[in-house]
Design a protein around this motif. Structure first.
Motif, PDB file in Angstrom:
ATOM      1  N   MET A 249       0.774  -1.205   0.005  1.00 27.30           N
ATOM      2  CA  MET A 249       0.061   0.037  -0.081  1.00 27.30           C
ATOM      3  C   MET A 249       0.689   1.291  -0.130  1.00 27.30           C
ATOM      4  N   LEU A 250       1.807   1.151   0.725  1.00 20.54           N
ATOM      5  CA  LEU A 250       2.791   2.228   0.886  1.00 20.54           C
ATOM      6  C   LEU A 250       3.499   2.686  -0.624  1.00 20.54           C
ATOM      7  N   LEU A 251       3.977   1.432  -1.021  1.00 19.41           N
ATOM      8  CA  LEU A 251       4.581   1.465  -2.456  1.00 19.41           C
ATOM      9  C   LEU A 251       3.798   2.066  -3.601  1.00 19.41           C
ATOM     10  N   VAL A 252       2.523   1.907  -3.496  1.00 19.87           N
ATOM     11  CA  VAL A 252       1.596   2.073  -4.677  1.00 19.87           C
ATOM     12  C   VAL A 252       0.845   3.623  -4.244  1.00 19.87           C
ATOM     13  N   PHE A 253       0.724   3.910  -2.967  1.00 17.74           N
ATOM     14  CA  PHE A 253       0.106   5.069  -2.626  1.00 17.74           C
ATOM     15  C   PHE A 253       0.986   6.336  -2.929  1.00 17.74           C
ATOM     16  N   VAL A 254       2.225   6.107  -2.513  1.00 14.95           N
ATOM     17  CA  VAL A 254       3.222   7.535  -2.618  1.00 14.95           C
ATOM     18  C   VAL A 254       3.471   7.739  -3.877  1.00 14.95           C
ATOM     19  N   PRO A 255       3.844   6.888  -4.970  1.00 14.73           N
ATOM     20  CA  PRO A 255       4.052   7.617  -6.237  1.00 14.73           C
ATOM     21  C   PRO A 255       2.852   7.824  -6.840  1.00 14.73           C
ATOM     22  N   LEU A 256       1.634   7.221  -6.554  1.00 15.47           N
ATOM     23  CA  LEU A 256       0.378   7.527  -7.408  1.00 15.47           C
ATOM     24  C   LEU A 256      -0.074   8.794  -6.978  1.00 15.47           C
ATOM     25  N   MET A 257       0.189   9.428  -5.636  1.00 22.28           N
ATOM     26  CA  MET A 257      -0.177  10.895  -5.491  1.00 22.28           C
ATOM     27  C   MET A 257       0.345  11.827  -6.269  1.00 22.28           C
ATOM     28  N   GLY A 258       1.730  11.519  -6.860  1.00 21.45           N
ATOM     29  CA  GLY A 258       2.415  12.464  -7.443  1.00 21.45           C
ATOM     30  C   GLY A 258       2.500  12.227  -8.855  1.00 21.45           C
ATOM     31  N   ASP A 259       1.633  11.028  -9.246  1.00 22.02           N
ATOM     32  CA  ASP A 259       1.697  10.795 -10.799  1.00 22.02           C
ATOM     33  C   ASP A 259       1.409  12.055 -11.739  1.00 22.02           C
TER      34      ASP A 259
END
Length: 322
Positions: free
Chosen positions: A235-245
């Motif tokens: 969840m951390l690996l997905v959420f963090v870069p997804l927020m700044g995509d």
């Protein structure tokens, strides 16, 4: 009376010298962290410091990108205008929904890879999961743009089987962005889940079933607690870069699927207002930092719970699951 001569006592054998300890590397272990420290300084701390410094400035004229002659927090007030907050809320919705969908799709896939597949086939399946991720991010996203276009093969196929009665109207919507981010970040969820499930002691599942637990109770009482570290890491690996995509909403979203990354890039590229763009970037990074801290607290609590689980067990002595 004659005296009997006594022989002198025998000398004690010499004490053997203790073997000399092998010489070991006595240098500081911290020396090994120099490469990553240099990387963090030049590619994270220095850029972050510049962005933070620019955020206190202003855009003095039409043809000047920024100026720090007068420092103020006015750019943060501008950054938190209704348009930014609306886009930020949309970005958060896309990120939360995308992370949840990655968990729902990735967990069965990872469970099948770690539990059901033979060890010989696991390496091949892991490679198949990684191959799309090794492809260029932009190329993968453009592939979805072609697939979701009204003139694309997916639109023709759905019309051919009778599910649609006209062109496919999904491209340049929030739904298209949602589909794109799930596809792009799904491997980042599958791999940590696979590692966590692959290391799980499968004898615990057998013990749960032997002591009266069905597959549902064994799944919730044994599998999920042991897989929680992998779930949180994914969840951390997905959420963090997804927020700044920035790429996915730019290619698939259009105006109705815009995200915060596009607004930040627009201030730097089109508006040439580096101070406002920096303030928006800092707000976004602070929001992500709060999420990281929350995940850190969850990791800590999960670690404590797992240690108690290992010591006390989850099955009581009466043969029933607690």
């Amino acid at each position: 009376m004659t005296s009997v001569a006594t022989a002198p006592p025998a000398a004690a054998p010499p004490t053997p010298e203790p073997p000399r300890a092998k010489r070991r590397f006595t240098g500081s272990v911290g020396f090994l962290a120099v490469p990553i420290a240099v990387w963090l300084v030049f590619f994270f701390i220095v850029p972050f410091g510049l962005i933070l410094w620019y955020s206190f400035g202003e855009k003095p004229s039409l043809y000047v990108t920024h100026s720090n002659d007068v420092l103020s927090l006015a750019r943060y007030v501008e950054a938190l205008d209704p348009a930014f907050l609306t886009t930020f809320w949309r970005t958060t919705q896309i990120a939360i929904t995308g992370t949840a969908l990655c968990v729902l799709i990735g967990f069965p896939m990872a469970y099948w890879m770690a539990v059901k597949l033979s060890p010989r086939a696991r390496g091949l399946v892991v490679a198949l999961v990684l191959v799309p991720y090794w492809t260029n991010f932009l190329v993968r996203t453009i592939g979805w743009q072609i697939t979701l276009s009204p003139e694309g093969f997916l639109s023709d196929f759905l019309n051919g089987i009778g599910l649609l009665n006209g062109p496919l109207q999904v491209l340049y919507t929030q739904q298209a962005v949602q589909l794109g981010v799930v596809y792009n970040y799904l491997p980042l969820m599958i791999l940590p889940l696979y590692v966590a499930l692959e290391r799980m002691d499968h004898k615990l599942l057998e013990a749960s079933r032997d002591l009266g637990g069905n597959w549902w109770s064994s799944f919730w009482r044994v599998t999920i607690p042991l897989a929680l570290p992998g779930i949180l890491a994914g969840m951390l690996l997905v959420f963090v870069p997804l927020m700044g995509d920035y790429i996915t909403p730019s290619v698939l979203g259009g105006a109705s699927g815009s995200m915060v990354g596009q607004m930040v890039a627009g201030q730097f590229q089109r508006a040439q207002n580096w101070a406002l763009g920096s303030a928006m970037a800092i707000v976004l990074m602070l929001a992500i930092l709060l999420v990281v801290i929350a995940f850190g607290v969850l990791f800590r609590l999960i670690g404590i719970a797992l240690r108690r689980f290992r010591h006390l067990g989850d099955l009581d002595t009466t043969g029933a699951i607690r």
